[in-house]
Scaffold this motif. Structure first.
Motif, PDB file in Angstrom:
ATOM      1  N   GLY A   1      27.517  48.500  42.737  1.00  0.00           N
ATOM      2  CA  GLY A   1      26.423  47.758  42.131  1.00  0.00           C
ATOM      3  C   GLY A   1      26.189  48.126  40.681  1.00  0.00           C
ATOM      4  N   ARG A   2      26.448  49.378  40.324  1.00  0.00           N
ATOM      5  CA  ARG A   2      26.266  49.819  38.943  1.00  0.00           C
ATOM      6  C   ARG A   2      27.342  49.281  38.011  1.00  0.00           C
ATOM      7  NH1 ARG A   2      22.630  51.522  36.156  1.00  0.00           N
ATOM      8  NH2 ARG A   2      23.765  53.174  35.170  1.00  0.00           N
ATOM      9  N   ILE A   3      28.583  49.167  38.489  1.00  0.00           N
ATOM     10  CA  ILE A   3      29.676  48.771  37.598  1.00  0.00           C
ATOM     11  C   ILE A   3      30.074  47.315  37.725  1.00  0.00           C
ATOM     12  CG2 ILE A   3      30.628  51.102  37.581  1.00  0.00           C
ATOM     13  CD1 ILE A   3      32.882  49.972  39.413  1.00  0.00           C
ATOM     14  N   GLN A   4      29.441  46.570  38.624  1.00  0.00           N
ATOM     15  CA  GLN A   4      29.933  45.215  38.895  1.00  0.00           C
ATOM     16  C   GLN A   4      29.830  44.280  37.702  1.00  0.00           C
ATOM     17  OE1 GLN A   4      27.890  43.216  41.998  1.00  0.00           O
ATOM     18  NE2 GLN A   4      25.884  43.449  41.076  1.00  0.00           N
ATOM     19  N   ARG A   5      28.838  44.443  36.857  1.00  0.00           N
ATOM     20  CA  ARG A   5      28.677  43.535  35.720  1.00  0.00           C
ATOM     21  C   ARG A   5      29.749  43.746  34.645  1.00  0.00           C
ATOM     22  NH1 ARG A   5      25.915  39.524  37.584  1.00  0.00           N
ATOM     23  NH2 ARG A   5      23.944  40.158  38.474  1.00  0.00           N
ATOM     24  N   SER A   6      30.355  44.919  34.610  1.00  0.00           N
ATOM     25  CA  SER A   6      31.371  45.187  33.592  1.00  0.00           C
ATOM     26  C   SER A   6      32.775  44.772  34.026  1.00  0.00           C
ATOM     27  CB  SER A   6      31.370  46.680  33.233  1.00  0.00           C
ATOM     28  OG  SER A   6      31.756  47.444  34.350  1.00  0.00           O
TER      29      SER A   6
ATOM     30  N   ALA B   1      37.786  41.748  44.252  1.00  0.00           N
ATOM     31  CA  ALA B   1      38.719  42.671  44.906  1.00  0.00           C
ATOM     32  C   ALA B   1      38.024  43.971  45.317  1.00  0.00           C
ATOM     33  CB  ALA B   1      39.895  42.967  43.982  1.00  0.00           C
ATOM     34  N   VAL B   2      37.103  44.446  44.502  1.00  0.00           N
ATOM     35  CA  VAL B   2      36.363  45.670  44.842  1.00  0.00           C
ATOM     36  C   VAL B   2      35.498  45.439  46.074  1.00  0.00           C
ATOM     37  CG1 VAL B   2      34.521  47.197  44.035  1.00  0.00           C
ATOM     38  CG2 VAL B   2      36.426  46.674  42.539  1.00  0.00           C
TER      39      VAL B   2
ATOM     40  N   GLY C   1      38.456  41.942  54.963  1.00  0.00           N
ATOM     41  CA  GLY C   1      38.439  42.185  53.518  1.00  0.00           C
ATOM     42  C   GLY C   1      38.966  41.007  52.720  1.00  0.00           C
ATOM     43  N   ALA C   2      40.012  40.350  53.228  1.00  0.00           N
ATOM     44  CA  ALA C   2      40.543  39.166  52.540  1.00  0.00           C
ATOM     45  C   ALA C   2      39.528  38.027  52.563  1.00  0.00           C
ATOM     46  CB  ALA C   2      41.853  38.727  53.185  1.00  0.00           C
ATOM     47  N   GLY C   3      38.812  37.892  53.670  1.00  0.00           N
ATOM     48  CA  GLY C   3      37.775  36.869  53.741  1.00  0.00           C
ATOM     49  C   GLY C   3      36.646  37.143  52.760  1.00  0.00           C
ATOM     50  N   VAL C   4      36.223  38.401  52.665  1.00  0.00           N
ATOM     51  CA  VAL C   4      35.173  38.760  51.715  1.00  0.00           C
ATOM     52  C   VAL C   4      35.662  38.568  50.290  1.00  0.00           C
ATOM     53  CG1 VAL C   4      33.804  40.695  50.835  1.00  0.00           C
ATOM     54  CG2 VAL C   4      33.962  40.299  53.281  1.00  0.00           C
ATOM     55  N   LEU C   5      36.910  38.913  50.017  1.00  0.00           N
ATOM     56  CA  LEU C   5      37.469  38.702  48.683  1.00  0.00           C
ATOM     57  C   LEU C   5      37.414  37.224  48.309  1.00  0.00           C
ATOM     58  CD1 LEU C   5      40.422  40.368  47.060  1.00  0.00           C
ATOM     59  CD2 LEU C   5      40.507  37.909  47.194  1.00  0.00           C
ATOM     60  N   CYS C   6      37.835  36.342  49.211  1.00  0.00           N
ATOM     61  CA  CYS C   6      37.837  34.901  48.909  1.00  0.00           C
ATOM     62  C   CYS C   6      36.427  34.371  48.705  1.00  0.00           C
ATOM     63  CB  CYS C   6      38.531  34.131  50.035  1.00  0.00           C
ATOM     64  SG  CYS C   6      40.281  34.464  50.164  1.00  0.00           S
ATOM     65  N   VAL C   7      35.510  34.738  49.574  1.00  0.00           N
ATOM     66  CA  VAL C   7      34.140  34.237  49.468  1.00  0.00           C
ATOM     67  C   VAL C   7      33.461  34.787  48.218  1.00  0.00           C
ATOM     68  CG1 VAL C   7      31.855  34.339  50.552  1.00  0.00           C
ATOM     69  CG2 VAL C   7      33.865  33.805  51.924  1.00  0.00           C
ATOM     70  N   SER C   8      33.628  36.077  47.947  1.00  0.00           N
ATOM     71  CA  SER C   8      32.969  36.643  46.772  1.00  0.00           C
ATOM     72  C   SER C   8      33.585  36.094  45.480  1.00  0.00           C
ATOM     73  CB  SER C   8      33.018  38.172  46.794  1.00  0.00           C
ATOM     74  OG  SER C   8      34.338  38.634  46.806  1.00  0.00           O
ATOM     75  N   PHE C   9      34.892  35.850  45.451  1.00  0.00           N
ATOM     76  CA  PHE C   9      35.480  35.235  44.263  1.00  0.00           C
ATOM     77  C   PHE C   9      34.916  33.835  44.044  1.00  0.00           C
ATOM     78  CE2 PHE C   9      38.676  32.549  42.212  1.00  0.00           C
ATOM     79  CZ  PHE C   9      38.775  33.222  41.001  1.00  0.00           C
ATOM     80  N   TYR C  10      34.776  33.085  45.113  1.00  0.00           N
ATOM     81  CA  TYR C  10      34.203  31.743  44.998  1.00  0.00           C
ATOM     82  C   TYR C  10      32.777  31.804  44.459  1.00  0.00           C
ATOM     83  CZ  TYR C  10      32.275  27.238  46.283  1.00  0.00           C
ATOM     84  OH  TYR C  10      31.641  26.031  46.246  1.00  0.00           O
ATOM     85  N   VAL C  11      31.983  32.722  44.995  1.00  0.00           N
ATOM     86  CA  VAL C  11      30.600  32.858  44.531  1.00  0.00           C
ATOM     87  C   VAL C  11      30.550  33.278  43.073  1.00  0.00           C
ATOM     88  CG1 VAL C  11      28.495  34.224  44.812  1.00  0.00           C
ATOM     89  CG2 VAL C  11      29.645  33.280  46.814  1.00  0.00           C
ATOM     90  N   PHE C  12      31.357  34.260  42.692  1.00  0.00           N
ATOM     91  CA  PHE C  12      31.347  34.713  41.300  1.00  0.00           C
ATOM     92  C   PHE C  12      31.876  33.628  40.357  1.00  0.00           C
ATOM     93  CE2 PHE C  12      32.045  39.157  43.178  1.00  0.00           C
ATOM     94  CZ  PHE C  12      30.687  39.330  43.341  1.00  0.00           C
TER      95      PHE C  12
END
Length: 135
Positions: free
Chosen positions: A74-79, A87-88, A119-130
């Motif tokens: 949470g601290r480094i996500q914006r950078s 991926a993280v 993890g692959a599912g979370v990667l895909c969903v979080s990439f879509y959201v971001f």
């Protein structure tokens, strides 16, 4: 030919580093995730018998480890760029789920595959959201 004027930097010549304050959510979310994860890890290891000190210690250590990792992410996500940020989150989720599955005394292959799939599912969903919410 016209030339561009140089713009002064932020804060003039004495730019101060801004101190970052943590919001209550930045502390509460990793804490709640760590507590729930720790209780669940201890519950899985209990296997219907009485609770022991080893199970409590396992739950405590795994909960603290997940809470610290979530707080650090949470601290480094914006950078991070959106691909690496996704991926993280995917890697953190894959490791957490793989560890919980490994506590059920199943094969290493099953816990690895299930962790990688989640993890692959979370990667895909979080990439879509971001990607869709980037400013």
């Amino acid at each position: 030919m016209a030339t561009h004027a140089a713009m002064p930097g932020r804060g003039g010549s004495r730019a101060h580093a801004r101190t970052r304050h943590h919001t209550p959510l930045a502390w509460a979310l990793p804490l709640v995730l760590g507590v729930v994860y720790g209780f669940y890890a201890a519950f899985i290891r209990r296997d219907g018998g009485p609770s022991t000190g080893g199970q409590v210690l396992l739950g405590l250590v795994s909960g603290v480890a997940l809470a610290v990792l979530c707080f650090a992410v949470g601290r480094i996500q914006r950078s991070l760029p959106r691909e690496l940020r996704a991926a993280v989150y995917g890697a953190l989720t894959a490791c957490a789920i793989g560890f919980l599955v490994s506590l059920t005394d199943t094969s290493v292959l099953r816990s690895t595959v299930l962790g990688l799939v989640v993890g692959a599912g979370v990667l895909c969903v979080s990439f879509y959201v971001f990607y869709t919410r980037e400013t």
